[in-house]
Motif scaffolding. Sequence first.
Motif, short mmCIF file in Angstrom:
data_model
loop_
_atom_site.label_atom_id
_atom_site.label_comp_id
_atom_site.label_asym_id
_atom_site.label_seq_id
_atom_site.Cartn_x
_atom_site.Cartn_y
_atom_site.Cartn_z
N THR A 136 0.84 -1.21 0.00
CA THR A 136 0.00 0.00 0.00
C THR A 136 0.88 1.25 0.00
N GLU A 137 1.85 1.29 0.90
CA GLU A 137 2.76 2.44 0.96
C GLU A 137 3.54 2.60 -0.35
N LEU A 138 4.04 1.48 -0.87
CA LEU A 138 4.82 1.55 -2.11
C LEU A 138 3.95 1.94 -3.30
N ASN A 139 2.70 1.48 -3.32
CA ASN A 139 1.79 1.86 -4.40
C ASN A 139 1.50 3.35 -4.41
N GLU A 140 1.40 3.97 -3.24
CA GLU A 140 1.19 5.42 -3.18
C GLU A 140 2.34 6.16 -3.83
N LEU A 141 3.57 5.75 -3.51
CA LEU A 141 4.73 6.38 -4.13
C LEU A 141 4.80 6.08 -5.62
N ASP A 142 4.43 4.87 -5.99
CA ASP A 142 4.41 4.49 -7.40
C ASP A 142 3.43 5.37 -8.18
N ASN A 143 2.25 5.63 -7.61
CA ASN A 143 1.27 6.50 -8.27
C ASN A 143 1.81 7.92 -8.43
N GLU A 144 2.51 8.41 -7.41
CA GLU A 144 3.12 9.75 -7.50
C GLU A 144 4.19 9.77 -8.58
N LEU A 145 4.97 8.70 -8.66
CA LEU A 145 6.02 8.63 -9.68
C LEU A 145 5.42 8.60 -11.08
N LEU A 146 4.38 7.81 -11.25
CA LEU A 146 3.70 7.74 -12.54
C LEU A 146 3.17 9.12 -12.95
N ALA A 147 2.58 9.83 -12.00
CA ALA A 147 2.05 11.17 -12.30
C ALA A 147 3.17 12.13 -12.69
N ALA A 148 4.31 12.05 -11.99
CA ALA A 148 5.45 12.93 -12.32
C ALA A 148 6.00 12.61 -13.70
N VAL A 149 6.08 11.32 -14.03
CA VAL A 149 6.58 10.92 -15.35
C VAL A 149 5.62 11.41 -16.43
N GLU A 150 4.34 11.18 -16.24
CA GLU A 150 3.35 11.60 -17.24
C GLU A 150 3.35 13.11 -17.44
N ALA A 151 3.62 13.86 -16.36
CA ALA A 151 3.63 15.33 -16.45
C ALA A 151 4.98 15.87 -16.93
N GLY A 152 6.00 14.99 -17.03
CA GLY A 152 7.34 15.46 -17.39
C GLY A 152 7.96 16.30 -16.30
N ASP A 153 7.55 16.08 -15.06
CA ASP A 153 8.01 16.85 -13.90
C ASP A 153 9.32 16.25 -13.38
N GLU A 154 10.43 16.76 -13.86
CA GLU A 154 11.75 16.22 -13.51
C GLU A 154 12.01 16.29 -12.00
N GLU A 155 11.69 17.42 -11.38
CA GLU A 155 11.93 17.58 -9.94
C GLU A 155 11.08 16.59 -9.13
N GLY A 156 9.80 16.50 -9.46
CA GLY A 156 8.91 15.56 -8.79
C GLY A 156 9.34 14.12 -9.03
N PHE A 157 9.78 13.84 -10.25
CA PHE A 157 10.27 12.51 -10.60
C PHE A 157 11.46 12.12 -9.73
N ARG A 158 12.45 13.01 -9.64
CA ARG A 158 13.66 12.73 -8.85
C ARG A 158 13.30 12.49 -7.39
N ARG A 159 12.49 13.38 -6.84
CA ARG A 159 12.10 13.30 -5.43
C ARG A 159 11.35 11.98 -5.15
N THR A 160 10.39 11.66 -6.01
CA THR A 160 9.55 10.49 -5.77
C THR A 160 10.30 9.19 -6.04
N LEU A 161 11.13 9.16 -7.08
CA LEU A 161 11.94 7.97 -7.31
C LEU A 161 12.84 7.70 -6.12
N GLY A 162 13.48 8.74 -5.60
CA GLY A 162 14.32 8.59 -4.41
C GLY A 162 13.54 8.07 -3.22
N ALA A 163 12.33 8.60 -3.01
CA ALA A 163 11.49 8.17 -1.89
C ALA A 163 11.06 6.71 -2.07
N LEU A 164 10.72 6.32 -3.29
CA LEU A 164 10.31 4.95 -3.55
C LEU A 164 11.46 3.98 -3.28
N LEU A 165 12.64 4.29 -3.80
CA LEU A 165 13.79 3.41 -3.60
C LEU A 165 14.19 3.37 -2.13
#
Length: 92
Positions: free
Chosen positions: A19-48
């Motif tokens: 559940t926790e990992l899916n929340e971060l995964d959803n945020e990562l997917l949204a950042a990737v779809e939006a092309g949000d580099e800063e959000g992508f970096r932050r969320t990928l780091g949090a997921l890992l």
Amino acid sequence: MIARIMGEGQVRLEQSHLTELNELDNELLAAVEAGDEEGFRRTLGALLDSVRRLGEPLPDDALEPSELILPASDATLDEVRAMLHDDGLIPG
């Protein structure tokens, strides 16, 4: 569930952590779809970081089938975009 972080190794994750990992995964997917580099970096780091914190590392010589393959921390937005399915990295 066995997860592999590319370039790092494998960890065993309990189903209860999905559940926790899916929340971060959803945020990562949204950042990737939006092309949000800063959000992508932050969320990928949090997921890992979460996978490392919650998972139990497998020995380096263990080679279990991975149900989840995560990008390396230095992966680019385009590389992760190519890895993503319509529903993200973490299976629901």
